[in-house]
Design a protein around this motif. Sequence first.
Motif, short mmCIF file in Angstrom:
data_model
loop_
_atom_site.label_atom_id
_atom_site.label_comp_id
_atom_site.label_asym_id
_atom_site.label_seq_id
_atom_site.Cartn_x
_atom_site.Cartn_y
_atom_site.Cartn_z
N ASP A 106 33.56 42.46 42.09
CA ASP A 106 32.13 42.18 42.17
C ASP A 106 31.35 42.78 41.01
O ASP A 106 30.30 42.25 40.63
CB ASP A 106 31.54 42.71 43.48
N ASP A 107 31.84 43.89 40.47
CA ASP A 107 31.09 44.60 39.43
C ASP A 107 32.00 45.58 38.70
O ASP A 107 33.20 45.65 38.98
CB ASP A 107 29.88 45.33 40.04
N PHE A 108 31.42 46.33 37.79
CA PHE A 108 32.19 47.29 37.00
C PHE A 108 32.80 48.38 37.88
O PHE A 108 33.95 48.76 37.69
CB PHE A 108 31.28 47.92 35.93
N LYS A 109 32.05 48.84 38.86
CA LYS A 109 32.58 49.86 39.76
C LYS A 109 33.83 49.36 40.48
O LYS A 109 34.81 50.10 40.63
CB LYS A 109 31.52 50.29 40.77
N GLY A 110 33.81 48.10 40.89
CA GLY A 110 34.99 47.52 41.53
C GLY A 110 36.20 47.51 40.61
O GLY A 110 37.32 47.78 41.03
N SER A 111 35.96 47.22 39.33
CA SER A 111 37.04 47.23 38.35
C SER A 111 37.63 48.63 38.20
O SER A 111 38.85 48.82 38.21
CB SER A 111 36.53 46.75 36.99
N ILE A 112 36.76 49.61 38.08
CA ILE A 112 37.22 50.99 37.90
C ILE A 112 37.91 51.51 39.16
O ILE A 112 38.93 52.20 39.10
CB ILE A 112 36.05 51.90 37.49
N ASP A 113 37.37 51.16 40.33
CA ASP A 113 38.01 51.57 41.58
C ASP A 113 39.43 51.01 41.67
O ASP A 113 40.36 51.71 42.11
CB ASP A 113 37.19 51.11 42.79
N PHE A 114 39.61 49.77 41.24
CA PHE A 114 40.94 49.16 41.23
C PHE A 114 41.89 49.94 40.31
O PHE A 114 43.02 50.26 40.70
CB PHE A 114 40.84 47.70 40.80
N VAL A 115 41.42 50.26 39.12
CA VAL A 115 42.26 51.02 38.18
C VAL A 115 42.63 52.37 38.80
O VAL A 115 43.79 52.81 38.70
CB VAL A 115 41.55 51.20 36.82
N ASN A 116 41.69 52.99 39.47
CA ASN A 116 41.98 54.28 40.12
C ASN A 116 42.99 54.13 41.25
O ASN A 116 43.76 55.07 41.51
CB ASN A 116 40.70 54.93 40.61
N ARG A 117 43.02 52.98 41.92
CA ARG A 117 44.01 52.76 42.98
C ARG A 117 45.40 52.47 42.41
O ARG A 117 46.41 52.83 43.00
CB ARG A 117 43.58 51.60 43.89
N ASN A 173 33.59 43.01 35.26
CA ASN A 173 34.10 42.77 36.60
C ASN A 173 35.54 42.26 36.61
O ASN A 173 36.00 41.68 37.59
CB ASN A 173 33.20 41.78 37.37
N LYS A 174 36.24 42.49 35.52
CA LYS A 174 37.61 42.01 35.41
C LYS A 174 38.51 43.11 34.87
O LYS A 174 38.12 43.90 34.02
CB LYS A 174 37.68 40.81 34.47
N VAL A 175 39.74 43.12 35.37
CA VAL A 175 40.78 43.98 34.84
C VAL A 175 42.00 43.10 34.58
O VAL A 175 42.49 42.43 35.49
CB VAL A 175 41.16 45.12 35.81
N THR A 176 42.46 43.10 33.34
CA THR A 176 43.67 42.38 32.99
C THR A 176 44.79 43.40 32.87
O THR A 176 44.68 44.38 32.14
CB THR A 176 43.51 41.60 31.68
#
Length: 92
Positions: free
Chosen positions: A33-44, A63-66
């Motif tokens: 949904d947003d930058f925070k969501g991207s960073i949270d995913f990387v942290n997981r 809002n994307k992580v490749t």
Amino acid sequence: MALLSDEDVQTQLGELRGWSREGDAIKRQFTFDDFKGSIDFVNRLTPEAEGMNHHPDLEISWNKVTVTLSTHSQGGLTANDFELARRIDSVA
């Protein structure tokens, strides 16, 4: 860890959703949904990568992580790449 044959790579890719082969790597883009969501995913995904001592290449935008996986020490794809892909999918 041995490199996988092209046939083995195709078989493994058939068991994953959203991943594609690009040369000697597999890649998937995750959207949030947003930058925070991207960073949270990387942290997981970080503990999974650290636990395997197998680290993805990451490209983070708003809002994307490749995620790109390859076993650099072997010069291509190994079973570790596909195991980490499955673990990353489980935390996405």
